[in-house]
Design a protein around this motif. Structure first.
Motif, PDB file in Angstrom:
ATOM      1  N   TYR A   1       0.880  -1.182   0.000  1.00 29.54           N
ATOM      2  CA  TYR A   1       0.000   0.000   0.000  1.00 29.54           C
ATOM      3  C   TYR A   1       0.909   1.221   0.000  1.00 29.54           C
ATOM      4  O   TYR A   1       1.730   1.386   0.898  1.00 29.54           O
TER       5      TYR A   1
ATOM      6  N   LYS B   1      -2.796   7.383  -1.476  1.00 30.46           N
ATOM      7  CA  LYS B   1      -4.193   7.484  -1.043  1.00 30.46           C
ATOM      8  C   LYS B   1      -5.027   8.145  -2.139  1.00 30.46           C
ATOM      9  O   LYS B   1      -4.565   9.083  -2.780  1.00 30.46           O
TER      10      LYS B   1
ATOM     11  N   SER C   1      -4.873   4.346  10.698  1.00 30.30           N
ATOM     12  CA  SER C   1      -3.663   4.103   9.902  1.00 30.30           C
ATOM     13  C   SER C   1      -3.991   2.993   8.919  1.00 30.30           C
ATOM     14  O   SER C   1      -4.478   1.925   9.329  1.00 30.30           O
TER      15      SER C   1
ATOM     16  N   SER D   1      -2.610   0.599   7.087  1.00 25.69           N
ATOM     17  CA  SER D   1      -2.177  -0.791   7.211  1.00 25.69           C
ATOM     18  C   SER D   1      -2.827  -1.503   8.398  1.00 25.69           C
ATOM     19  O   SER D   1      -2.845  -2.736   8.450  1.00 25.69           O
TER      20      SER D   1
ATOM     21  N   THR E   1       2.534   8.770   5.718  1.00 27.16           N
ATOM     22  CA  THR E   1       1.454   9.634   5.217  1.00 27.16           C
ATOM     23  C   THR E   1       2.038  10.751   4.346  1.00 27.16           C
ATOM     24  O   THR E   1       1.579  10.993   3.223  1.00 27.16           O
TER      25      THR E   1
HETATM   26  C1  DP6 Z   1       5.192   1.136   3.210  1.00 27.51           C
HETATM   27  O1  DP6 Z   1      -0.395   2.381   7.096  1.00 27.51           O
HETATM   28  O2  DP6 Z   1       1.681   3.514   8.013  1.00 27.51           O
HETATM   29  O3  DP6 Z   1       4.339   0.022   5.153  1.00 27.51           O
HETATM   30  O4  DP6 Z   1      -2.282   5.079   6.257  1.00 27.51           O
HETATM   31  O5  DP6 Z   1      -0.704   6.989   6.265  1.00 27.51           O
HETATM   32  O6  DP6 Z   1      -1.015   5.619   8.360  1.00 27.51           O
HETATM   33  P1  DP6 Z   1      -1.010   5.645   6.837  1.00 27.51           P
HETATM   34  O7  DP6 Z   1       0.209   4.728   6.377  1.00 27.51           O
HETATM   35  P2  DP6 Z   1       0.726   3.323   6.882  1.00 27.51           P
HETATM   36  O8  DP6 Z   1       1.550   2.899   5.568  1.00 27.51           O
HETATM   37  C2  DP6 Z   1       2.193   1.704   5.406  1.00 27.51           C
HETATM   38  C3  DP6 Z   1       2.975   1.725   4.120  1.00 27.51           C
HETATM   39  C4  DP6 Z   1       3.943   0.596   3.928  1.00 27.51           C
HETATM   40  C5  DP6 Z   1       3.364  -0.492   3.018  1.00 27.51           C
HETATM   41  C6  DP6 Z   1       2.265  -1.359   3.606  1.00 27.51           C
HETATM   42  O9  DP6 Z   1       2.279  -1.654   4.827  1.00 27.51           O
HETATM   43  O10 DP6 Z   1       1.404  -1.788   2.816  1.00 27.51           O
END
Ligand code: DP6
Length: 321
Positions: A17, A20, A133, A135, A188
């Protein structure tokens, strides 16, 4: 006054992920796929009806930004809620290189809903965790979990969905901790920078659904080479998007690159091992349980510490009265 406690595990994305499509609702631009880990967990106790709102993290008052996000999650659960006390402890050091926000918001929504006497379906709890958050919406289940993109504007269909339980497959994540320092740019802000400035961002977003479909299929068939290959593709495509952001997001350190070479050498030597990295320098290596010690030995000259983690189960929740 009612108290409830929940315990949830962190997860590592196998298909990532990053980005957004809606920042207010925290809706992803791409679907993702993860593995929930065993052993490490977040334990969160919520007192529904306390003297005042208070958020305690590992025994001390949480910083203002963390407290604001935690209390906003409780407000989303119940606009007319009473003051609440939230006490959270991580069983793993924050320097372990594993995102504690995922297990943190998963444990928070489970404990808060139970303390409030609100018997919400797990999908709805996953939506609430996602708003804290992204993830975190995947840590509402153990084993292999997909985070659906969804297409509703209100985001109610963008949540975790279990793909296979923890005992489906005897794999390991071998985590090489290159550095436990806090990342220079948080996820973020980093995602926002990539969306605004990387010429590769649109392609990254277009590729997401096919990467998740290939990953899900490989999990269901227990095909480690197929899963490892798509995991590395997703990782390097995400980091290419980070590297081509302006200014560039470079989360890697020299130890990260040394681990990547060590993983390639393992594969040349006939050991099935594939690497992934998130918004930080640490390298997580997917392999079979029987190869985990060899993988750990190959990483150890390049890292501060190595942890071998198995697939973890569902979170748990209990009303304490
Ligand atoms: C690179 O869930 O920490 O770990 O939604 O902004 O809180 P926010 O971000 P977050 O992002 C994780 C990004 C990642 C890839 C992943 O876990 O899919």
């Amino acid at each position: 006054m009612v108290r409830a406690v929940a315990v949830a595990h962190p997860n590592i994305a196998l298909v990532k992920y990053w980005g957004k499509r809606d920042t207010a609702l925290n809706l992803p631009a791409v679907p993702s796929l993860s593995l929930t880990l065993s052993r490490f967990h977040t334990r969160t106790e919520v007192t529904w009806g306390a003297e005042a709102d208070r958020v305690v993290f590992n025994g001390a008052d949480a910083d203002t930004e963390t407290a604001r996000k935690v209390l906003a999650t409780l407000d989303r659960l119940d606009r007319a809620r009473p003051p609440c006390l939230v006490e959270t402890v991580n069983s793993f050091p924050s320097a372990a290189g594993l995102a504690s926000s995922a297990s943190g918001f998963a444990a928070l929504v489970l404990a808060a809903a139970a303390a409030a006497g609100n018997d919400l379906p797990r999908e709805q709890l996953s939506v609430l965790a996602r708003q804290g958050s992204g993830s975190a919406c995947r840590s509402l289940w153990g084993g292999f979990v997909e985070w659906k993109l969804g297409d509703r504007a209100d985001g109610t269909d963008s949540h975790g969905v279990p793909v296979a339980p923890a005992d489906h497959w005897d794999v390991r994540m071998v985590v090489g901790i290159v550095s436990g320092n806090k990342k220079p740019v948080g996820s973020t802000d980093g995602m926002d920078r990539s969306r605004r400035t990387s010429p590769y961002y649109d392609r990254w977003v277009r590729l997401g659904p096919e990467r998740v479909a290939a990953g899900r299929d490989a999990v269901l068939r227990r095909d480690l080479e197929a899963l490892g290959t798509v995991m590395e593709s997703s990782t390097f495509e995400m980091h290419a998007t980070m590297h081509t952001s302006v200014p560039p997001l470079i989360y890697w350190l020299p130890g990260t690159v040394a681990c990547l070479h060590a993983v390639q050498a393992l594969r040349r030597g006939g050991i099935g091992a594939w690497a992934t990295m998130d918004a930080g320098p640490n390298v997580k290596v997917l392999c079979l349980g029987s190869d985990a010690e060899s993988v750990a030995a190959a990483l150890s000259p390049h890292v501060d510490r190595v942890e071998i983690l198995s697939p973890g189960g569902d979170p748990t929740v209990e009303v304490l009265g």
